[in-house]
Design a protein around this motif. Structure first.
Motif, PDB file in Angstrom:
ATOM      1  N   ALA A  61       0.882  -1.172  -0.100  1.00 37.86           N
ATOM      2  CA  ALA A  61       0.030   0.047   0.031  1.00 37.86           C
ATOM      3  C   ALA A  61       0.953   1.196  -0.025  1.00 37.86           C
ATOM      4  O   ALA A  61       2.036   1.056   0.690  1.00 37.86           O
ATOM      5  CB  ALA A  61      -0.859   0.138   1.179  1.00 37.86           C
ATOM      6  N   ASP A  62       0.451   2.106  -0.562  1.00 38.18           N
ATOM      7  CA  ASP A  62       1.021   3.568  -0.631  1.00 38.18           C
ATOM      8  C   ASP A  62       1.761   3.932   0.678  1.00 38.18           C
ATOM      9  O   ASP A  62       2.746   4.513   0.970  1.00 38.18           O
ATOM     10  CB  ASP A  62       0.578   4.496  -1.560  1.00 38.18           C
ATOM     11  CG  ASP A  62       0.498   4.364  -3.075  1.00 38.18           C
ATOM     12  OD1 ASP A  62      -0.401   4.837  -3.615  1.00 38.18           O
ATOM     13  OD2 ASP A  62       1.287   3.550  -3.469  1.00 38.18           O
ATOM     14  N   SER A  63       0.892   4.004   1.692  1.00 40.93           N
ATOM     15  CA  SER A  63       0.719   4.512   2.945  1.00 40.93           C
ATOM     16  C   SER A  63       2.079   3.955   3.909  1.00 40.93           C
ATOM     17  O   SER A  63       2.564   4.302   4.728  1.00 40.93           O
ATOM     18  CB  SER A  63      -0.222   4.248   3.924  1.00 40.93           C
ATOM     19  OG  SER A  63      -0.691   2.888   3.900  1.00 40.93           O
ATOM     20  N   VAL A  64       2.650   2.593   3.327  1.00 43.05           N
ATOM     21  CA  VAL A  64       3.350   1.873   4.099  1.00 43.05           C
ATOM     22  C   VAL A  64       4.858   1.678   2.968  1.00 43.05           C
ATOM     23  O   VAL A  64       5.849   0.954   3.592  1.00 43.05           O
ATOM     24  CB  VAL A  64       3.158   0.715   4.432  1.00 43.05           C
ATOM     25  CG1 VAL A  64       1.731   0.603   5.423  1.00 43.05           C
ATOM     26  CG2 VAL A  64       2.798  -0.444   3.283  1.00 43.05           C
ATOM     27  N   LYS A  65       4.773   1.669   1.843  1.00 42.37           N
ATOM     28  CA  LYS A  65       5.897   1.938   1.043  1.00 42.37           C
ATOM     29  C   LYS A  65       7.300   2.674   1.544  1.00 42.37           C
ATOM     30  O   LYS A  65       6.993   3.764   1.821  1.00 42.37           O
ATOM     31  CB  LYS A  65       5.433   2.142  -0.554  1.00 42.37           C
ATOM     32  CG  LYS A  65       6.319   1.480  -1.463  1.00 42.37           C
ATOM     33  CD  LYS A  65       5.603   2.015  -3.011  1.00 42.37           C
ATOM     34  CE  LYS A  65       4.281   1.553  -3.022  1.00 42.37           C
ATOM     35  NZ  LYS A  65       3.646   1.676  -4.319  1.00 42.37           N
ATOM     36  N   GLY A  66       8.309   1.845   1.552  1.00 43.97           N
ATOM     37  CA  GLY A  66       9.297   2.384   1.965  1.00 43.97           C
ATOM     38  C   GLY A  66       9.747   2.085   3.516  1.00 43.97           C
ATOM     39  O   GLY A  66      10.741   2.466   3.782  1.00 43.97           O
TER      40      GLY A  66
END
Length: 120
Positions: A61-66
């Protein structure tokens, strides 16, 4: 039948790290794509990350990427979610999930959930 047991949740300060584990028993673990989902109070369950059967492909999910990393060890029938740089908005019950090769939507099986609480 596949049984999934989630563990590793807890209370951590913002900026900290946790590693969740999901141990699977039953049918061949490597036959299933695995995922992690979370549900915060008053919100719907949402996708966090998934990993293919071989472990060669991962999605976030974009919110956890990285910040989060999903991995699996097929020899140990276990999938992991390494969570770094945790934020208060990551607070939720985290569930692992297994999806068989003939299933389009998540999931065929769910873990019981493990609580993650991030304090500010």
């Amino acid at each position: 039948q596949v049984q999934l047991v989630d563990s590793g949740g807890g209370l951590v300060q913002a900026g900290g790290s946790l590693r969740l584990s999901c141990a699977a028993s039953g049918r061949t673990f490597s036959s299933y794509a695995m995922g992690w989902f979370r549900q915060a109070p008053g919100k719907e369950r949402e996708f966090v990350a998934s990993i293919s059967r071989s472990g060669g492909s991962t999605y976030y999910a974009d919110s956890v990427k990285g910040r989060f990393t999903i991995s699996r060890d097929n020899a140990k029938n276990t999938v992991y979610l390494q969570m770094n740089s945790l934020k208060p908005e990551d607070t939720a019950v985290y569930y692992c999930a297994a999806r068989g090769p003939s299933t389009v939507k998540w999931a065929d099986y769910w873990g019981q959930g493990t609580q993650v609480t991030v304090s500010s």
